[in-house]
Structure formats: structure tokens, C-alpha cells
Scaffold this motif. Structure first.
Motif, PDB file in Angstrom:
ATOM      1  N   THR A   1      10.303   1.877  -0.908  1.00  0.00           N
ATOM      2  CA  THR A   1      11.373   2.608   0.084  1.00  0.00           C
ATOM      3  C   THR A   1      10.526   3.646   0.848  1.00  0.00           C
ATOM      4  N   PRO A   2      11.096   3.764   2.156  1.00  0.00           N
ATOM      5  CA  PRO A   2      10.470   4.641   2.975  1.00  0.00           C
ATOM      6  C   PRO A   2      10.412   6.105   2.512  1.00  0.00           C
TER       7      PRO A   2
ATOM      8  N   LEU B   1       0.716  -1.186   0.112  1.00  0.00           N
ATOM      9  CA  LEU B   1       0.041  -0.060   0.109  1.00  0.00           C
ATOM     10  C   LEU B   1       0.958   1.243   0.045  1.00  0.00           C
ATOM     11  N   ASP B   2       0.573   2.198  -0.866  1.00  0.00           N
ATOM     12  CA  ASP B   2       1.309   3.446  -1.071  1.00  0.00           C
ATOM     13  C   ASP B   2       0.387   4.531  -0.467  1.00  0.00           C
ATOM     14  N   THR B   3       0.461   4.720   0.848  1.00  0.00           N
ATOM     15  CA  THR B   3      -0.460   5.567   1.375  1.00  0.00           C
ATOM     16  C   THR B   3      -0.324   7.062   1.000  1.00  0.00           C
TER      17      THR B   3
ATOM     18  N   SER C   1      15.431   1.068   3.771  1.00  0.00           N
ATOM     19  CA  SER C   1      15.932   2.385   3.396  1.00  0.00           C
ATOM     20  C   SER C   1      15.988   2.507   1.784  1.00  0.00           C
ATOM     21  N   ALA C   2      16.620   3.523   1.149  1.00  0.00           N
ATOM     22  CA  ALA C   2      16.601   3.232  -0.271  1.00  0.00           C
ATOM     23  C   ALA C   2      17.888   2.366  -0.466  1.00  0.00           C
ATOM     24  N   HIS C   3      18.630   1.683   0.197  1.00  0.00           N
ATOM     25  CA  HIS C   3      19.506   0.870  -0.143  1.00  0.00           C
ATOM     26  C   HIS C   3      19.465  -0.480   0.677  1.00  0.00           C
TER      27      HIS C   3
ATOM     28  N   THR D   1      10.633   4.793  -4.718  1.00  0.00           N
ATOM     29  CA  THR D   1      10.833   3.652  -5.438  1.00  0.00           C
ATOM     30  C   THR D   1      10.194   2.540  -4.880  1.00  0.00           C
ATOM     31  N   LEU D   2       9.705   1.902  -5.999  1.00  0.00           N
ATOM     32  CA  LEU D   2       9.180   0.351  -5.853  1.00  0.00           C
ATOM     33  C   LEU D   2      10.230  -0.664  -6.373  1.00  0.00           C
TER      34      LEU D   2
END
Length: 393
Positions: free
Chosen positions: A195-196, A123-125, A269-271, A200-201
Motif C-alpha cells: 500500500t502507498p 521493493l520497500d524503499t 490505496s489502502a483499499h 501493509t503488504l
């Protein structure tokens, strides 16, 4: 569905505030739902992913039913962690089914039988959208490309991401013939991670593509691909290799089915990510052999911490053969076969395929896992809860 109306707080409630390098995982308990359970006229099972909705305290779980036993669908459910038990027979009192939503195709119609294989959702809030993966299929009579799609909370379609063409299956059904490309049968996109930062998915093939490496086997791993998409543009981005481990235990009889692969992952995180590796070998006697089942089957479930920094970006490469590639860094966090119930028995594991961060429990954040029972009467839907505390290895 109204459960998403108050979800704007979710971005601030992710585990991004809890650095992976300062955490470890402890067994809180489990709940088990028998395969005989049903909800709104459809059998409950095939749960291949799980996502927590902080604003409601409930969860979403996609079902990998190919519109065979019911419509392609996802569930809304509630889990009461206070009722989870470190017991081999914990019951299902902590699990409540709340709602069921039918997935619709790009024309806004329910999927017909065998037209889709739903495997993961998130889910993308921020955008009030759900992203979900379809594994497709590799059979000689009807090849189906794996897809990553958007939908509204009511199941209506909201578009599709452009998956690079080298993920499309072509050639033989087995994927082992010269010139074959794309994922092996039932080893495509089983995961979705956001990603938080909401930018990015990520998804991942469960094993390597046919043009990249062989599938995992006893004594042999496989080179899966992690694929990213920019959530604003929908375009594919960075892409890395993840080295899936070999099948850890042989089947009871040589030649019987055995596999290892990645059914889900979660972004820290992003990575950085937590990744599930789920191994299965018919009749293998391992510490995690599912004592609840009547079939001589075994699952080995491991969680890994993954870091993409320093890995080779292979985006746009139709094949990696003959090229020097640095895979992502992979560090084991937990072998779930090491977990024990209060009576000293080893936690019996079914086919764990999904994970999500859960709510706070007695001052600690939680990680919740779910199994796909394959609608097999000898299997079960299993929820396992872990608490997050202390330093990781």
C-alpha cells in the motif's frame, strides 16, 4: 547491489496521487524478447512480476525458475519506452538486462532444485527490503507451503511472514478429495502488493482454497483469498474474498487444460487495487491468440479495479463454506484483447503475470506489464506499456 541507495523518494512517486476513479488506460506499445535470450549464463524467462524503481529508472523482475535452469533469482533491467512499438513485431531494442541476484533461503544458501517457486516481488524503499512470494507446491510426494518472505537487496534472507495454517496444502494432490485444504496445484500466492502508505503488504491465492471453492473452469469462477500483513509486526491482518471470473473461452478440444486466475495485483490505496486476471485455454481461438507462437494456445488478459470497502473480513476463518460472505467489489478496467497495433492487428498476448507503475512518458504516467514465457521456445517474454489518462468506466 547499489541500485537501492537512492530509493527514498519512491513513496512520493507512487500512483497514490492519481486516484483510480479518474484514470483510464491506453496502449502505448510493446517489446518482445525471444526465449532464446540469456544473461550471465542463465536463460532469461519465467518473469512472473515486475517492480519499478523510481530512483534509478530501472525495474526488478523475479524469475519463477525452481533452480532448474539456473539459480532461483531476480533480475534488474531497463526499459526504454521510446522504443516500444504498437507493432506485432516490435523487436527488443528497448529492453536491457543490467543485473541478476540469487535468492537465498533462510539459512543464507541458494535454493536447491525444486525447493522454491518464486512468483512475485515488491521493493520497500522505506525499509530497503524486498518482499517476495513463493507459491509452494501441491504434489503427493512433496507438499510445500506457500510463503511470503523478506530479503535484502543482495538476496540475503530477512525473515518470513506467518501465513495462516489453512493456506498450507494437505490431503490429495488434486485438492478435490473430502477434507483437502490449502491451494490447488500451482494456484497459490502469485502476487505481492504494497500500500502507498507503507504499512501493509497484500498477497492473494490465484484461485480459491480447496476448503472454500472449486478452481475456476469454463462457466465457473473461484473464490480466491486476499491476505494482508502488517509490515511492522509481520502479523497477518484483514482477509477478503475475491471472485475470480470463469474461464472465458473453451479449449479447442473438450477436456484440454483451461484456467483463469490472479497472477498479480498493484495497490492504489489502502483499499483499492488493480488486479490481473489471466485466462488460458489450449487451442482457444480468441481475439488475443498469440500469433507469435507455434502452439495452438491462447491467453485472455483483463485488468480489474478492486475495492475492499464493504467486504467481509474472513481473517481466521479456516473455511467459508456455509457462511454469508460479501466479496470485494470488482470492476473491469481493460480487456487487453481489445488493444490494436498500428496496422489494425489485435495485440497478441502471451502469459502476462506481472504489472507495475512505470515512469512518466510524454507527460503521462505509465503501467507496464510483463509475461512469463515458461521457458517455452514457442512463447516469448513480452513487455506491454499502457499510459494512464482520462476517466475510468
Amino acid at each position: 547491489m547499489k541500485l537501492f541507495a537512492r530509493c527514498a523518494l519512491a513513496a512520493s512517486l507512487t500512483l497514490a496521487a492519481l486516484p483510480a476513479v479518474s484514470q483510464t488506460l491506453t496502449y502505448l506499445g510493446q517489446q518482445i524478447v525471444p526465449t532464446s535470450a540469456s544473461f550471465q549464463g542463465s536463460p532469461v524467462g519465467g518473469l512472473s512480476s515486475l517492480d519499478y524503481v523510481p530512483a534509478t529508472g530501472r525495474y526488478l523482475a523475479i524469475c519463477d525458475d525452481r533452480s532448474d535452469r539456473g539459480p532461483a533469482r531476480f533480475y534488474e533491467l531497463a526499459l526504454d519506452l521510446a522504443k516500444f512499438r504498437r507493432s506485432a513485431s516490435p523487436g527488443s531494442a528497448g529492453v536491457a538486462w543490467v543485473g541478476m541476484t540469487t535468492l537465498l533461503d533462510l539459512d543464507g544458501q541458494p535454493f536447491g532444485r525444486n525447493q522454491v517457486d518464486p512468483e512475485s516481488l515488491r521493493l520497500d524503499t522505506k525499509r530497503n527490503l524486498i518482499y517476495w512470494s513463493n507459491e509452494g507446491q501441491r504434489i503427493s510426494s512433496a507438499m510445500q507451503n506457500p510463503t511470503v518472505r523478506r530479503m535484502h537487496p543482495d538476496g540475503k534472507p530477512a525473515g518470513e511472514f506467518a501465513v495462516p495454517g489453512y493456506y498450507n496444502p494437505s490431503g490429495s494432490a488434486g485438492g478435490l478429495a473430502a477434507g483437502d485444504t490449502g491451494p490447488y496445484s500451482n494456484l497459490a500466492f502469485e502476487s505481492i502488493a504494497l500500500t502507498p502508505d507503507g504499512k501493509t503488504l497484500w498477497t492473494m491465492s490465484e484461485n480459491g482454497l480447496a476448503q472454500d471453492s472449486l478452481p475456476a473452469a469454463l462457466g465457473r469462477g473461484s473464490r480466491a483469498r486476499m491476505l494482508s500483513f502488517d509490515l511492522e509486526s509481520g502479523k497477518a491482518g484483514a482477509e477478503y474474498l475475491y471472485d475470480v471470473g470463469p474461464v472465458p473461452f473453451p479449449p479447442a478440444r473438450p477436456g484440454d487444460f483451461a484456467t483463469n486466475g490472479v497472477p498479480d495485483m498493484l495497490a492504489l490505496s489502502a483499499h483499492e487495487f488493480i488486479v490481473i486476471e489471466r485466462a488460458f485455454a489450449v487451442g482457444a481461438l480468441t481475439p488475443g491468440t498469440a500469433a507469435h507462437t507455434k502452439l495452438p494456445t491462447s491467453n485472455t488478459i483483463k485488468l480489474y479495479l478492486v475495492d475492499t470497502r464493504g467486504a467481509t473480513d474472513v481473517s481466521g476463518w479456516p473455511s467459508i463454506k456455509g457462511r454469508d460472505v460479501v466479496p470485494v467489489k470488482r470492476t473491469m478496467l481493460l480487456d487487453l484483447s481489445s488493444l490494436k497495433n498500428d496496422d489494425g492487428s489485435v495485440l497478441a498476448l502471451d502469459n502476462i503475470e506481472g504489472l507495475t507503475f512505470g515512469p512518466m512518458h510524454e507527460g503521462k504516467r505509465t503501467l507496464i506489464l510483463v509475461s512469463d514465457n515458461n521457458f517455452n521456445p514457442a512463447q516469448f517474454t513480452q513487455f506491454v506499456a499502457l499510459t494512464i489518462e482520462g476517466p475510468l468506466p
